[in-house]
Design a protein around this motif. Structure first.
Motif, PDB file in Angstrom:
ATOM      1  N   THR A  85      33.596  42.281  46.480  1.00 42.00           N
ATOM      2  CA  THR A  85      32.647  43.373  46.241  1.00 42.00           C
ATOM      3  C   THR A  85      33.169  44.671  46.840  1.00 42.00           C
ATOM      4  OG1 THR A  85      30.791  41.819  46.198  1.00 42.00           O
ATOM      5  CG2 THR A  85      30.255  44.138  46.613  1.00 42.00           C
ATOM      6  N   VAL A  88      36.243  45.909  44.813  1.00 44.32           N
ATOM      7  CA  VAL A  88      35.848  46.502  43.534  1.00 44.32           C
ATOM      8  C   VAL A  88      35.274  47.900  43.765  1.00 44.32           C
ATOM      9  CG1 VAL A  88      34.187  46.351  41.622  1.00 44.32           C
ATOM     10  CG2 VAL A  88      35.526  44.349  42.268  1.00 44.32           C
ATOM     11  N   PHE A 129      32.578  42.468  36.578  1.00 45.16           N
ATOM     12  CA  PHE A 129      32.329  41.925  37.907  1.00 45.16           C
ATOM     13  C   PHE A 129      30.958  41.260  37.908  1.00 45.16           C
ATOM     14  CE2 PHE A 129      31.164  42.452  42.476  1.00 45.16           C
ATOM     15  CZ  PHE A 129      32.136  41.603  42.982  1.00 45.16           C
ATOM     16  N   THR A 147      30.912  34.469  42.717  1.00 46.43           N
ATOM     17  CA  THR A 147      31.422  35.744  42.216  1.00 46.43           C
ATOM     18  C   THR A 147      32.559  35.501  41.224  1.00 46.43           C
ATOM     19  OG1 THR A 147      30.865  36.803  44.310  1.00 46.43           O
ATOM     20  CG2 THR A 147      32.425  37.959  42.918  1.00 46.43           C
ATOM     21  N   LEU A 149      35.437  37.859  38.852  1.00 45.19           N
ATOM     22  CA  LEU A 149      36.047  39.148  38.551  1.00 45.19           C
ATOM     23  C   LEU A 149      36.996  38.945  37.381  1.00 45.19           C
ATOM     24  CD1 LEU A 149      36.791  42.098  39.340  1.00 45.19           C
ATOM     25  CD2 LEU A 149      38.436  41.117  40.935  1.00 45.19           C
TER      26      LEU A 149
END
Length: 180
Positions: A85, A88, A129, A147, A149
């Motif tokens: 996070t 990004v 994302f 998560t 990506l």
């Protein structure tokens, strides 16, 4: 004089497209799953698919042939998720990506970012994302994701991205990205 030439060359390498992605650090982490598909593999698959008489396969190859690479990173680790996070967010501040769309469903957030291309409705980078996932199992090993990506680079036609995501089994929300 040689030192000046070496320093100049080192400064120019990132500008020539040889720089690594800020996300490459996740590729070798034990608690991160990754899928990296480079231009060579995309070209090989395009050649094989080009020999097919199947219209659907040719359409996929047409879309995929514009890609330079595909990178997917997945983790269930909360610490790595927090790092992703932060990475990004930092990348978005330094890059010329603009938000294309957001999808929020309960605690799950899906965000799409793009870098405009030379042609209308074409982008050179598409970043997706996904955070806040819970109880999403991957494979037969019972691995749960938190998560994800996804980075696509190349010449990407947003009008055809829905077809690509269907073929690659990427999240269906990416189909909405074609409506830029």
């Amino acid at each position: 004089m040689k030192k000046v030439a070496v320093v100049f060359l080192m400064a120019m390498v990132p500008l020539m497209g040889f720089s690594q992605s800020v996300f490459d650090k996740y590729e070798n982490m034990d608690n991160v799953g990754s899928v990296i598909v480079n231009k060579g593999m995309i070209d090989l698959v395009s050649k094989i698919g080009g020999m097919s008489d199947d219209a659907e396969a040719k359409e996929f190859m047409d879309i995929a042939s514009g890609l330079k690479n595909v990178k997917v990173f997945m983790t269930e680790d909360a610490g790595v998720s927090a790092d992703m996070t932060a990475t990004v967010k930092k990348y978005l501040k330094s890059s010329k990506l603009e938000e294309l769309m957001r999808v929020k469903d309960k605690d799950v957030n899906v965000k799409f970012y793009v870098r405009d291309g030379a042609k209308k409705d074409h982008v050179t980078e598409l970043l997706m994302f996904v955070s806040g996932l819970e109880n999403v199992e991957v494979g037969d090993h019972g691995r749960k994701l938190e998560t994800v990506l996804v980075s696509l680079t190349g010449d990407i036609d947003l009008n055809k991205i829905g077809s690509l995501t269907n073929k690659m089994n990427l999240p269906k929300d990416l189909n909405k990205a074609s409506g830029k």
